[in-house]
Design a protein around this motif. Sequence first.
Motif, PDB file in Angstrom:
ATOM      1  N   MET A  32       7.223   9.733  -9.151  1.00 50.28           N
ATOM      2  CA  MET A  32       6.240   8.695  -8.902  1.00 50.28           C
ATOM      3  C   MET A  32       4.833   9.281  -8.963  1.00 50.28           C
ATOM      4  O   MET A  32       4.605  10.402  -8.540  1.00 50.28           O
ATOM      5  N   LYS A  33       3.956   8.480  -9.466  1.00 53.05           N
ATOM      6  CA  LYS A  33       2.556   8.891  -9.515  1.00 53.05           C
ATOM      7  C   LYS A  33       1.913   8.681  -8.153  1.00 53.05           C
ATOM      8  O   LYS A  33       2.417   7.939  -7.310  1.00 53.05           O
ATOM      9  N   LYS A  34       0.783   9.345  -7.965  1.00 54.86           N
ATOM     10  CA  LYS A  34       0.057   9.211  -6.702  1.00 54.86           C
ATOM     11  C   LYS A  34      -0.405   7.767  -6.481  1.00 54.86           C
ATOM     12  O   LYS A  34      -0.361   7.258  -5.367  1.00 54.86           O
ATOM     13  N   THR A  35      -0.794   7.088  -7.549  1.00 52.71           N
ATOM     14  CA  THR A  35      -1.238   5.694  -7.400  1.00 52.71           C
ATOM     15  C   THR A  35      -0.087   4.791  -6.963  1.00 52.71           C
ATOM     16  O   THR A  35      -0.288   3.854  -6.184  1.00 52.71           O
ATOM     17  N   ASP A  36       1.110   5.078  -7.472  1.00 54.71           N
ATOM     18  CA  ASP A  36       2.274   4.293  -7.055  1.00 54.71           C
ATOM     19  C   ASP A  36       2.585   4.514  -5.583  1.00 54.71           C
ATOM     20  O   ASP A  36       2.938   3.568  -4.858  1.00 54.71           O
ATOM     21  N   LEU A  37       2.437   5.753  -5.114  1.00 50.74           N
ATOM     22  CA  LEU A  37       2.661   6.044  -3.695  1.00 50.74           C
ATOM     23  C   LEU A  37       1.659   5.306  -2.816  1.00 50.74           C
ATOM     24  O   LEU A  37       2.014   4.731  -1.790  1.00 50.74           O
ATOM     25  N   GLU A  38       0.392   5.303  -3.240  1.00 48.49           N
ATOM     26  CA  GLU A  38      -0.646   4.609  -2.472  1.00 48.49           C
ATOM     27  C   GLU A  38      -0.403   3.103  -2.466  1.00 48.49           C
ATOM     28  O   GLU A  38      -0.605   2.430  -1.456  1.00 48.49           O
ATOM     29  N   LYS A  39       0.044   2.568  -3.585  1.00 48.78           N
ATOM     30  CA  LYS A  39       0.338   1.140  -3.659  1.00 48.78           C
ATOM     31  C   LYS A  39       1.485   0.784  -2.713  1.00 48.78           C
ATOM     32  O   LYS A  39       1.442  -0.214  -2.002  1.00 48.78           O
ATOM     33  N   ASN A  40       2.519   1.638  -2.680  1.00 48.22           N
ATOM     34  CA  ASN A  40       3.652   1.400  -1.786  1.00 48.22           C
ATOM     35  C   ASN A  40       3.234   1.483  -0.320  1.00 48.22           C
ATOM     36  O   ASN A  40       3.695   0.702   0.515  1.00 48.22           O
ATOM     37  N   LYS A  41       2.333   2.425   0.002  1.00 48.39           N
ATOM     38  CA  LYS A  41       1.835   2.528   1.381  1.00 48.39           C
ATOM     39  C   LYS A  41       1.071   1.270   1.768  1.00 48.39           C
ATOM     40  O   LYS A  41       1.196   0.767   2.880  1.00 48.39           O
ATOM     41  N   ALA A  42       0.267   0.755   0.830  1.00 47.86           N
ATOM     42  CA  ALA A  42      -0.505  -0.461   1.096  1.00 47.86           C
ATOM     43  C   ALA A  42       0.416  -1.654   1.309  1.00 47.86           C
ATOM     44  O   ALA A  42       0.201  -2.469   2.214  1.00 47.86           O
ATOM     45  N   LEU A  43       1.449  -1.769   0.493  1.00 46.03           N
ATOM     46  CA  LEU A  43       2.399  -2.872   0.647  1.00 46.03           C
ATOM     47  C   LEU A  43       3.143  -2.769   1.975  1.00 46.03           C
ATOM     48  O   LEU A  43       3.387  -3.780   2.646  1.00 46.03           O
ATOM     49  N   LYS A  44       3.504  -1.558   2.361  1.00 42.97           N
ATOM     50  CA  LYS A  44       4.190  -1.340   3.638  1.00 42.97           C
ATOM     51  C   LYS A  44       3.293  -1.744   4.807  1.00 42.97           C
ATOM     52  O   LYS A  44       3.726  -2.415   5.746  1.00 42.97           O
ATOM     53  N   LEU A  45       2.019  -1.366   4.714  1.00 44.12           N
ATOM     54  CA  LEU A  45       1.068  -1.714   5.767  1.00 44.12           C
ATOM     55  C   LEU A  45       0.873  -3.231   5.847  1.00 44.12           C
ATOM     56  O   LEU A  45       0.827  -3.807   6.944  1.00 44.12           O
ATOM     57  N   GLN A  46       0.778  -3.887   4.710  1.00 40.57           N
ATOM     58  CA  GLN A  46       0.627  -5.346   4.713  1.00 40.57           C
ATOM     59  C   GLN A  46       1.833  -6.024   5.350  1.00 40.57           C
ATOM     60  O   GLN A  46       1.696  -6.987   6.102  1.00 40.57           O
ATOM     61  N   GLY A  47       3.014  -5.534   5.053  1.00 39.33           N
ATOM     62  CA  GLY A  47       4.220  -6.091   5.658  1.00 39.33           C
ATOM     63  C   GLY A  47       4.235  -5.905   7.163  1.00 39.33           C
ATOM     64  O   GLY A  47       4.628  -6.802   7.912  1.00 39.33           O
ATOM     65  N   GLN A  48       3.784  -4.744   7.635  1.00 38.71           N
ATOM     66  CA  GLN A  48       3.724  -4.504   9.080  1.00 38.71           C
ATOM     67  C   GLN A  48       2.733  -5.447   9.747  1.00 38.71           C
ATOM     68  O   GLN A  48       2.982  -5.981  10.831  1.00 38.71           O
ATOM     69  N   LEU A  49       1.594  -5.648   9.110  1.00 41.62           N
ATOM     70  CA  LEU A  49       0.583  -6.535   9.684  1.00 41.62           C
ATOM     71  C   LEU A  49       1.072  -7.974   9.751  1.00 41.62           C
ATOM     72  O   LEU A  49       0.786  -8.702  10.704  1.00 41.62           O
ATOM     73  N   ARG A  50       1.819  -8.411   8.754  1.00 39.04           N
ATOM     74  CA  ARG A  50       2.362  -9.777   8.764  1.00 39.04           C
ATOM     75  C   ARG A  50       3.368  -9.971   9.888  1.00 39.04           C
ATOM     76  O   ARG A  50       3.447 -11.023  10.488  1.00 39.04           O
ATOM     77  N   ASN A  51       4.164  -8.940  10.156  1.00 39.16           N
ATOM     78  CA  ASN A  51       5.218  -9.046  11.160  1.00 39.16           C
ATOM     79  C   ASN A  51       4.714  -8.914  12.593  1.00 39.16           C
ATOM     80  O   ASN A  51       5.408  -9.287  13.523  1.00 39.16           O
ATOM     81  N   GLU A  52       3.514  -8.376  12.786  1.00 31.13           N
ATOM     82  CA  GLU A  52       2.996  -8.179  14.138  1.00 31.13           C
ATOM     83  C   GLU A  52       2.658  -9.482  14.838  1.00 31.13           C
ATOM     84  O   GLU A  52       2.767  -9.585  16.039  1.00 31.13           O
ATOM     85  N   GLY A  53       2.198 -10.452  14.132  1.00 30.64           N
ATOM     86  CA  GLY A  53       1.831 -11.714  14.756  1.00 30.64           C
ATOM     87  C   GLY A  53       0.342 -11.765  15.053  1.00 30.64           C
ATOM     88  O   GLY A  53      -0.423 -10.867  14.722  1.00 30.64           O
ATOM     89  N   THR A  54      -0.040 -12.811  15.737  1.00 28.00           N
ATOM     90  CA  THR A  54      -1.444 -13.044  16.041  1.00 28.00           C
ATOM     91  C   THR A  54      -1.834 -12.324  17.327  1.00 28.00           C
ATOM     92  O   THR A  54      -1.133 -12.433  18.331  1.00 28.00           O
ATOM     93  N   PRO A  55      -2.960 -11.613  17.339  1.00 22.56           N
ATOM     94  CA  PRO A  55      -3.406 -10.988  18.584  1.00 22.56           C
ATOM     95  C   PRO A  55      -3.679 -12.037  19.659  1.00 22.56           C
ATOM     96  O   PRO A  55      -3.948 -13.203  19.361  1.00 22.56           O
TER      97      PRO A  55
END
Length: 94
Positions: free
Chosen positions: A1-24
């Motif tokens: 995997m390229k470095k850009t693909d790794l960064e994209k996967n990290k961003a997608l993972k972070l977005q998924g975590q933020l969606r699952n956390e709920g509203t503050p």
Amino acid sequence: MKKTDLEKNKALKLQGQLRNEGTPQRFGAAAAPQQDRRDRRRQDQAQGLVSFPVKLPQALADQLRALAVERGTGVNEVTAELLESALAAASTEN
């Protein structure tokens, strides 16, 4: 995997975590409802308060704010108290 693909996967993972956390708690249903201007105006009128905007020099406004913080009250209360005492002193002089 390229470095850009790794960064994209990290961003997608972070977005998924933020969606699952709920509203503050400070947002959404748990937040305290704020008064709108009409309700506040009606409450002020019921207490006999009238809006009275004035233009003051910055130094005087800073003194009012500092006095309000020192006394633990609001600027409106301090201003009303000072105006009452000044007007009472002026009426006793005449």
